[in-house]
Design a protein around this motif. Structure first.
Motif, PDB file in Angstrom:
ATOM      1  N   ARG A   6       0.824  -1.205   0.000  1.00  0.00           N
ATOM      2  CA  ARG A   6       0.000   0.000   0.000  1.00  0.00           C
ATOM      3  C   ARG A   6       0.862   1.261   0.000  1.00  0.00           C
ATOM      4  NH1 ARG A   6      -4.604   1.005  -1.245  1.00  0.00           N
ATOM      5  NH2 ARG A   6      -5.238   2.143   0.617  1.00  0.00           N
ATOM      6  N   ALA A   7       2.006   1.196   0.667  1.00  0.00           N
ATOM      7  CA  ALA A   7       2.908   2.349   0.690  1.00  0.00           C
ATOM      8  C   ALA A   7       3.534   2.561  -0.685  1.00  0.00           C
ATOM      9  CB  ALA A   7       3.994   2.144   1.743  1.00  0.00           C
ATOM     10  N   GLN A   8       3.867   1.455  -1.349  1.00  0.00           N
ATOM     11  CA  GLN A   8       4.477   1.535  -2.678  1.00  0.00           C
ATOM     12  C   GLN A   8       3.493   2.047  -3.715  1.00  0.00           C
ATOM     13  OE1 GLN A   8       5.920  -2.243  -4.186  1.00  0.00           O
ATOM     14  NE2 GLN A   8       5.966  -1.503  -6.293  1.00  0.00           N
ATOM     15  N   GLN A   9       2.252   1.555  -3.641  1.00  0.00           N
ATOM     16  CA  GLN A   9       1.245   1.948  -4.623  1.00  0.00           C
ATOM     17  C   GLN A   9      -0.105   2.084  -3.906  1.00  0.00           C
ATOM     18  OE1 GLN A   9      -0.526   3.479  -6.922  1.00  0.00           O
ATOM     19  NE2 GLN A   9       1.088   2.800  -8.339  1.00  0.00           N
ATOM     20  N   PRO A  10      -0.424   3.297  -3.400  1.00  0.00           N
ATOM     21  CA  PRO A  10      -1.662   3.508  -2.635  1.00  0.00           C
ATOM     22  C   PRO A  10      -2.933   3.158  -3.394  1.00  0.00           C
ATOM     23  CG  PRO A  10      -0.155   5.360  -2.378  1.00  0.00           C
ATOM     24  CD  PRO A  10       0.397   4.514  -3.474  1.00  0.00           C
ATOM     25  N   ASP A  11      -2.888   3.224  -4.726  1.00  0.00           N
ATOM     26  CA  ASP A  11      -4.078   2.940  -5.521  1.00  0.00           C
ATOM     27  C   ASP A  11      -4.163   1.477  -5.935  1.00  0.00           C
ATOM     28  OD1 ASP A  11      -5.007   5.587  -5.461  1.00  0.00           O
ATOM     29  OD2 ASP A  11      -3.631   6.145  -7.068  1.00  0.00           O
ATOM     30  N   CYS A  12      -3.408   0.644  -5.250  1.00  0.00           N
ATOM     31  CA  CYS A  12      -3.411  -0.795  -5.511  1.00  0.00           C
ATOM     32  C   CYS A  12      -4.260  -1.475  -4.430  1.00  0.00           C
ATOM     33  CB  CYS A  12      -1.974  -1.314  -5.479  1.00  0.00           C
ATOM     34  SG  CYS A  12      -1.814  -3.090  -5.605  1.00  0.00           S
ATOM     35  N   GLY A  13      -5.155  -2.370  -4.820  1.00  0.00           N
ATOM     36  CA  GLY A  13      -5.979  -3.078  -3.845  1.00  0.00           C
ATOM     37  C   GLY A  13      -5.310  -4.369  -3.407  1.00  0.00           C
ATOM     38  N   VAL A  14      -5.403  -4.682  -2.122  1.00  0.00           N
ATOM     39  CA  VAL A  14      -4.813  -5.915  -1.596  1.00  0.00           C
ATOM     40  C   VAL A  14      -5.921  -6.779  -1.002  1.00  0.00           C
ATOM     41  CG1 VAL A  14      -3.168  -6.944   0.008  1.00  0.00           C
ATOM     42  CG2 VAL A  14      -2.652  -4.732  -1.055  1.00  0.00           C
ATOM     43  N   VAL A  15      -5.932  -8.057  -1.374  1.00  0.00           N
ATOM     44  CA  VAL A  15      -6.887  -9.016  -0.813  1.00  0.00           C
ATOM     45  C   VAL A  15      -6.090 -10.102  -0.099  1.00  0.00           C
ATOM     46  CG1 VAL A  15      -8.723 -10.674  -1.280  1.00  0.00           C
ATOM     47  CG2 VAL A  15      -8.532  -8.602  -2.679  1.00  0.00           C
ATOM     48  N   VAL A  16      -6.399 -10.325   1.164  1.00  0.00           N
ATOM     49  CA  VAL A  16      -5.709 -11.350   1.948  1.00  0.00           C
ATOM     50  C   VAL A  16      -6.516 -12.645   1.898  1.00  0.00           C
ATOM     51  CG1 VAL A  16      -4.941 -12.025   4.256  1.00  0.00           C
ATOM     52  CG2 VAL A  16      -4.602  -9.673   3.465  1.00  0.00           C
ATOM     53  N   LEU A  17      -5.843 -13.736   1.562  1.00  0.00           N
ATOM     54  CA  LEU A  17      -6.467 -15.054   1.482  1.00  0.00           C
ATOM     55  C   LEU A  17      -6.106 -15.851   2.731  1.00  0.00           C
ATOM     56  CD1 LEU A  17      -5.384 -15.741  -2.201  1.00  0.00           C
ATOM     57  CD2 LEU A  17      -7.716 -15.228  -1.461  1.00  0.00           C
ATOM     58  N   SER A  18      -7.105 -16.386   3.418  1.00  0.00           N
ATOM     59  CA  SER A  18      -6.848 -17.125   4.653  1.00  0.00           C
ATOM     60  C   SER A  18      -7.439 -18.528   4.592  1.00  0.00           C
ATOM     61  CB  SER A  18      -7.447 -16.381   5.846  1.00  0.00           C
ATOM     62  OG  SER A  18      -7.287 -17.126   7.032  1.00  0.00           O
ATOM     63  N   SER A  19      -6.662 -19.512   5.031  1.00  0.00           N
ATOM     64  CA  SER A  19      -7.156 -20.891   5.056  1.00  0.00           C
ATOM     65  C   SER A  19      -8.087 -21.125   6.243  1.00  0.00           C
ATOM     66  CB  SER A  19      -5.982 -21.874   5.117  1.00  0.00           C
ATOM     67  OG  SER A  19      -5.182 -21.619   6.259  1.00  0.00           O
ATOM     68  N   SER A  20      -8.002 -20.257   7.256  1.00  0.00           N
ATOM     69  CA  SER A  20      -8.870 -20.352   8.437  1.00  0.00           C
ATOM     70  C   SER A  20      -9.276 -18.942   8.862  1.00  0.00           C
ATOM     71  CB  SER A  20      -8.150 -21.058   9.592  1.00  0.00           C
ATOM     72  OG  SER A  20      -7.753 -22.357   9.231  1.00  0.00           O
ATOM     73  N   PRO A  21     -10.232 -18.332   8.167  1.00  0.00           N
ATOM     74  CA  PRO A  21     -10.612 -16.942   8.443  1.00  0.00           C
ATOM     75  C   PRO A  21     -11.115 -16.731   9.872  1.00  0.00           C
ATOM     76  CG  PRO A  21     -11.516 -17.684   6.348  1.00  0.00           C
ATOM     77  CD  PRO A  21     -11.002 -18.903   7.048  1.00  0.00           C
ATOM     78  N   THR A  22     -10.667 -15.643  10.487  1.00  0.00           N
ATOM     79  CA  THR A  22     -11.127 -15.266  11.824  1.00  0.00           C
ATOM     80  C   THR A  22     -11.366 -13.761  11.856  1.00  0.00           C
ATOM     81  OG1 THR A  22      -8.913 -14.801  12.707  1.00  0.00           O
ATOM     82  CG2 THR A  22      -9.716 -17.083  12.871  1.00  0.00           C
ATOM     83  N   THR A  23     -12.176 -13.323  12.805  1.00  0.00           N
ATOM     84  CA  THR A  23     -12.441 -11.896  12.952  1.00  0.00           C
ATOM     85  C   THR A  23     -11.157 -11.137  13.255  1.00  0.00           C
ATOM     86  OG1 THR A  23     -14.654 -12.376  13.807  1.00  0.00           O
ATOM     87  CG2 THR A  23     -13.777 -10.173  14.231  1.00  0.00           C
ATOM     88  N   GLU A  24     -10.341 -11.703  14.140  1.00  0.00           N
ATOM     89  CA  GLU A  24      -9.102 -11.032  14.539  1.00  0.00           C
ATOM     90  C   GLU A  24      -8.161 -10.857  13.353  1.00  0.00           C
ATOM     91  OE1 GLU A  24     -10.463 -13.659  16.027  1.00  0.00           O
ATOM     92  OE2 GLU A  24     -11.273 -12.597  17.776  1.00  0.00           O
ATOM     93  N   GLU A  25      -8.042 -11.907  12.534  1.00  0.00           N
ATOM     94  CA  GLU A  25      -7.151 -11.824  11.383  1.00  0.00           C
ATOM     95  C   GLU A  25      -7.691 -10.836  10.352  1.00  0.00           C
ATOM     96  OE1 GLU A  25      -4.573 -15.247   9.488  1.00  0.00           O
ATOM     97  OE2 GLU A  25      -6.564 -15.241   8.551  1.00  0.00           O
ATOM     98  N   ALA A  26      -9.023 -10.804  10.199  1.00  0.00           N
ATOM     99  CA  ALA A  26      -9.635  -9.849   9.269  1.00  0.00           C
ATOM    100  C   ALA A  26      -9.336  -8.422   9.706  1.00  0.00           C
ATOM    101  CB  ALA A  26     -11.145 -10.072   9.204  1.00  0.00           C
ATOM    102  N   LEU A  27      -9.457  -8.167  11.006  1.00  0.00           N
ATOM    103  CA  LEU A  27      -9.149  -6.840  11.536  1.00  0.00           C
ATOM    104  C   LEU A  27      -7.695  -6.470  11.259  1.00  0.00           C
ATOM    105  CD1 LEU A  27     -10.981  -6.965  14.988  1.00  0.00           C
ATOM    106  CD2 LEU A  27     -11.448  -5.346  13.147  1.00  0.00           C
ATOM    107  N   THR A  28      -6.806  -7.426  11.479  1.00  0.00           N
ATOM    108  CA  THR A  28      -5.382  -7.190  11.239  1.00  0.00           C
ATOM    109  C   THR A  28      -5.137  -6.855   9.775  1.00  0.00           C
ATOM    110  OG1 THR A  28      -4.726  -8.697  13.019  1.00  0.00           O
ATOM    111  CG2 THR A  28      -3.079  -8.215  11.334  1.00  0.00           C
ATOM    112  N   ALA A  29      -5.783  -7.609   8.884  1.00  0.00           N
ATOM    113  CA  ALA A  29      -5.603  -7.391   7.446  1.00  0.00           C
ATOM    114  C   ALA A  29      -6.084  -6.008   7.025  1.00  0.00           C
ATOM    115  CB  ALA A  29      -6.345  -8.468   6.659  1.00  0.00           C
TER     116      ALA A  29
END
Length: 205
Positions: free
Chosen positions: A59-82
């Motif tokens: 995000r710092a390198q390219q602010p207009d770039c979208g990032v999607v995090v893929l999780s094998s075991s999604p959790t609320t805490e990890e979503a917040l972190t992402a």
């Protein structure tokens, strides 16, 4: 044109479902330091070493770039972190191709994706972190700050808010900083939730 780029660990093969969803997508290793362009969507497994720092770095390198995090075991805490690291999406690593393409469409237009079930848990967790206040927003924020806050909560970028209100981006940033401080929120997501359900009479949509 939106490019979908999957960051992988050299020891882990890319997801077949992701490759099916984006047959023209690029699969790269983080060490290769791919050159990112505005509008790119980068997909990053949560199991990747120091993935939170990598999200922030992208995000710092390219602010207009979208990032999607893929999780094998999604959790609320990890979503917040992402999302706090700057990701615009968070989903299961084994999501079906049609869902992956839908997520890409949402992120490409500046939206946020975490999935309906996780979103409900996620919003509840965020709300519990926000300070309680029965004081009307009009008595906390100036009229201009309220305009900026509502525009940002509607998903508009600083540039779009500036154009809408006829002010500079620098002024938008200044107002937004003041809004964050007065409402005791840390980011746009918390601001959106802080304003959710609040009726303001002084400023029209």
């Amino acid at each position: 044109m939106t490019r979908n780029i999957l960051i992988v660990d050299r020891s882990v093969p890319p997801s077949g479902r992701w490759c099916e969803a984006f047959p023209d997508g690029r699969v790269v290793e983080a060490e290769s330091r791919p050159t990112l362009m505005a509008g790119d969507i980068v997909w990053l497994p949560a199991g990747y070493p120091a993935w939170e720092a990598l999200v922030a770095g992208i995000r710092a390198q390219q602010p207009d770039c979208g990032v999607v995090v893929l999780s094998s075991s999604p959790t609320t805490e990890e979503a917040l972190t992402a999302l706090e690291a700057g990701a615009r999406g968070y989903c299961h690593s084994f999501a079906v191709p049609t869902l992956l393409r839908e997520i890409a469409q949402v992120v490409a237009i500046g939206g946020l994706w975490v999935g309906p079930e996780l979103l409900s848990r996620f919003v509840g967790a965020i709300r519990r972190q926000l300070p309680e206040s029965s004081e009307p927003l009009e008595s906390i924020l100036s009229a201009r700050e309220l305009e900026v806050a509502r525009a940002v909560a509607a998903g508009r970028s600083n540039k779009e808010v500036a154009a809408q209100l006829g002010i500079t981006e620098r002024t938008v940033k200044a107002h937004l900083g003041s809004v964050f401080e007065k409402l005791q929120v840390r980011d746009r997501l918390q601001l959106t939730l802080r304003l959710a359900g609040r009726v303001t009479s002084g400023v029209a949509d």
